[in-house]
Design a protein around this motif. Structure first.
Motif, mmCIF file in Angstrom:
data_model
loop_
_atom_site.group_PDB
_atom_site.id
_atom_site.type_symbol
_atom_site.label_atom_id
_atom_site.label_comp_id
_atom_site.label_asym_id
_atom_site.label_seq_id
_atom_site.Cartn_x
_atom_site.Cartn_y
_atom_site.Cartn_z
ATOM 1 N N ARG A 1 11.782 18.619 58.037
ATOM 2 C CA ARG A 1 11.268 19.864 57.454
ATOM 3 C C ARG A 1 12.407 20.645 56.788
ATOM 4 O O ARG A 1 12.278 21.099 55.650
ATOM 5 C CB ARG A 1 10.611 20.714 58.540
ATOM 6 C CG ARG A 1 10.012 22.030 58.030
ATOM 7 C CD ARG A 1 9.504 22.898 59.188
ATOM 8 N NE ARG A 1 10.521 23.168 60.200
ATOM 9 C CZ ARG A 1 11.504 24.069 60.068
ATOM 10 N NH1 ARG A 1 11.633 24.757 58.951
ATOM 11 N NH2 ARG A 1 12.375 24.258 61.044
ATOM 12 N N ARG A 2 13.537 20.761 57.459
ATOM 13 C CA ARG A 2 14.693 21.471 56.890
ATOM 14 C C ARG A 2 15.199 20.782 55.616
ATOM 15 O O ARG A 2 15.527 21.454 54.637
ATOM 16 C CB ARG A 2 15.827 21.538 57.902
ATOM 17 C CG ARG A 2 15.575 22.458 59.047
ATOM 18 C CD ARG A 2 16.797 22.483 59.944
ATOM 19 N NE ARG A 2 16.555 23.130 61.199
ATOM 20 C CZ ARG A 2 17.508 23.361 62.095
ATOM 21 N NH1 ARG A 2 18.757 22.961 61.857
ATOM 22 N NH2 ARG A 2 17.225 23.969 63.220
ATOM 23 N N ALA A 3 15.258 19.458 55.638
ATOM 24 C CA ALA A 3 15.715 18.713 54.458
ATOM 25 C C ALA A 3 14.764 18.931 53.291
ATOM 26 O O ALA A 3 15.203 19.117 52.147
ATOM 27 C CB ALA A 3 15.838 17.226 54.789
ATOM 28 N N ALA A 4 13.467 18.916 53.551
ATOM 29 C CA ALA A 4 12.476 19.135 52.489
ATOM 30 C C ALA A 4 12.613 20.540 51.912
ATOM 31 O O ALA A 4 12.522 20.738 50.697
ATOM 32 C CB ALA A 4 11.070 18.903 53.026
ATOM 33 N N MET A 5 12.860 21.517 52.772
ATOM 34 C CA MET A 5 13.028 22.901 52.303
ATOM 35 C C MET A 5 14.272 23.027 51.429
ATOM 36 O O MET A 5 14.251 23.688 50.389
ATOM 37 C CB MET A 5 13.093 23.861 53.491
ATOM 38 C CG MET A 5 11.762 24.038 54.195
ATOM 39 S SD MET A 5 11.840 25.018 55.725
ATOM 40 C CE MET A 5 12.636 26.516 55.192
ATOM 41 N N ARG A 6 15.352 22.391 51.839
ATOM 42 C CA ARG A 6 16.584 22.434 51.038
ATOM 43 C C ARG A 6 16.387 21.757 49.684
ATOM 44 O O ARG A 6 16.852 22.237 48.648
ATOM 45 C CB ARG A 6 17.738 21.778 51.780
ATOM 46 C CG ARG A 6 18.284 22.619 52.891
ATOM 47 C CD ARG A 6 19.481 21.961 53.546
ATOM 48 N NE ARG A 6 19.973 22.760 54.637
ATOM 49 C CZ ARG A 6 20.934 22.409 55.442
ATOM 50 N NH1 ARG A 6 21.526 21.235 55.294
ATOM 51 N NH2 ARG A 6 21.331 23.203 56.430
ATOM 52 N N ALA A 7 15.707 20.604 49.695
ATOM 53 C CA ALA A 7 15.452 19.897 48.453
ATOM 54 C C ALA A 7 14.584 20.735 47.520
ATOM 55 O O ALA A 7 14.844 20.799 46.320
ATOM 56 C CB ALA A 7 14.784 18.549 48.738
ATOM 57 N N ALA A 8 13.575 21.388 48.062
ATOM 58 C CA ALA A 8 12.700 22.230 47.244
ATOM 59 C C ALA A 8 13.472 23.416 46.685
ATOM 60 O O ALA A 8 13.281 23.789 45.516
ATOM 61 C CB ALA A 8 11.517 22.708 48.079
ATOM 62 N N ALA A 9 14.365 23.989 47.482
ATOM 63 C CA ALA A 9 15.165 25.130 47.010
ATOM 64 C C ALA A 9 16.107 24.717 45.879
ATOM 65 O O ALA A 9 16.328 25.483 44.943
ATOM 66 C CB ALA A 9 15.956 25.723 48.175
ATOM 67 N N ARG A 10 16.643 23.512 45.944
ATOM 68 C CA ARG A 10 17.544 23.031 44.893
ATOM 69 C C ARG A 10 16.800 22.785 43.588
ATOM 70 O O ARG A 10 17.349 22.939 42.511
ATOM 71 C CB ARG A 10 18.250 21.751 45.339
ATOM 72 C CG ARG A 10 19.301 22.006 46.379
ATOM 73 C CD ARG A 10 20.055 20.759 46.712
ATOM 74 N NE ARG A 10 21.025 21.034 47.753
ATOM 75 C CZ ARG A 10 21.403 20.186 48.655
ATOM 76 N NH1 ARG A 10 20.896 18.970 48.661
ATOM 77 N NH2 ARG A 10 22.270 20.518 49.578
ATOM 78 N N ARG A 11 15.555 22.322 43.724
ATOM 79 C CA ARG A 11 14.769 22.075 42.515
ATOM 80 C C ARG A 11 14.375 23.380 41.854
ATOM 81 O O ARG A 11 14.059 23.410 40.677
ATOM 82 C CB ARG A 11 13.517 21.262 42.860
ATOM 83 C CG ARG A 11 13.822 19.788 43.163
ATOM 84 C CD ARG A 11 12.554 18.987 43.232
ATOM 85 N NE ARG A 11 11.683 19.405 44.311
ATOM 86 C CZ ARG A 11 11.611 18.834 45.507
ATOM 87 N NH1 ARG A 11 12.383 17.815 45.783
ATOM 88 N NH2 ARG A 11 10.791 19.277 46.426
#
Length: 98
Positions: free
Chosen positions: A87-97
């Motif tokens: 979940r944390r990794a997905a949130m970070r990836a979404a924030a970078r996009r």
């Protein structure tokens, strides 16, 4: 350049001869120099890896000493931790996009 004398096993001697015969190197000295360069690079990479592992271990120990850790027990705990990390990794990836 300093000359040196050393003994080789038959296997290593044959290997050097093959490298020269196949045109990879002009002579046996070039084969040995390349082998030593690669060995030196390997040793330097090993030292860098050990230093990185040491830094990670020191950071981990410091975090544990500060109480910054999560105790995981059993299969359910492992699944919960993995889900949280994903979940944390997905949130970070979404924030970078963005």
């Amino acid at each position: 350049m300093t000359g040196r004398n050393f003994s080789l096993t038959d296997r290593l001697s044959d290997f050097i001869d093959q490298q020269v015969e196949h045109g990879r190197h002009q002579n046996a000295s070039e084969v040995v120099r390349e082998a030593l360069r690669r060995y030196q690079d390997d040793l330097e990479a090993e030292q860098a890896s050990l230093a990185a592992i040491g830094a990670i271990a020191r950071n981990g120990i410091a975090a544990i000493e500060q109480g910054d850790f999560r105790l995981v027990q059993g299969e359910e705990g492992r699944r919960d931790l993995l889900a949280d990390l994903n979940r944390r990794a997905a949130m970070r990836a979404a924030a970078r996009r963005g």
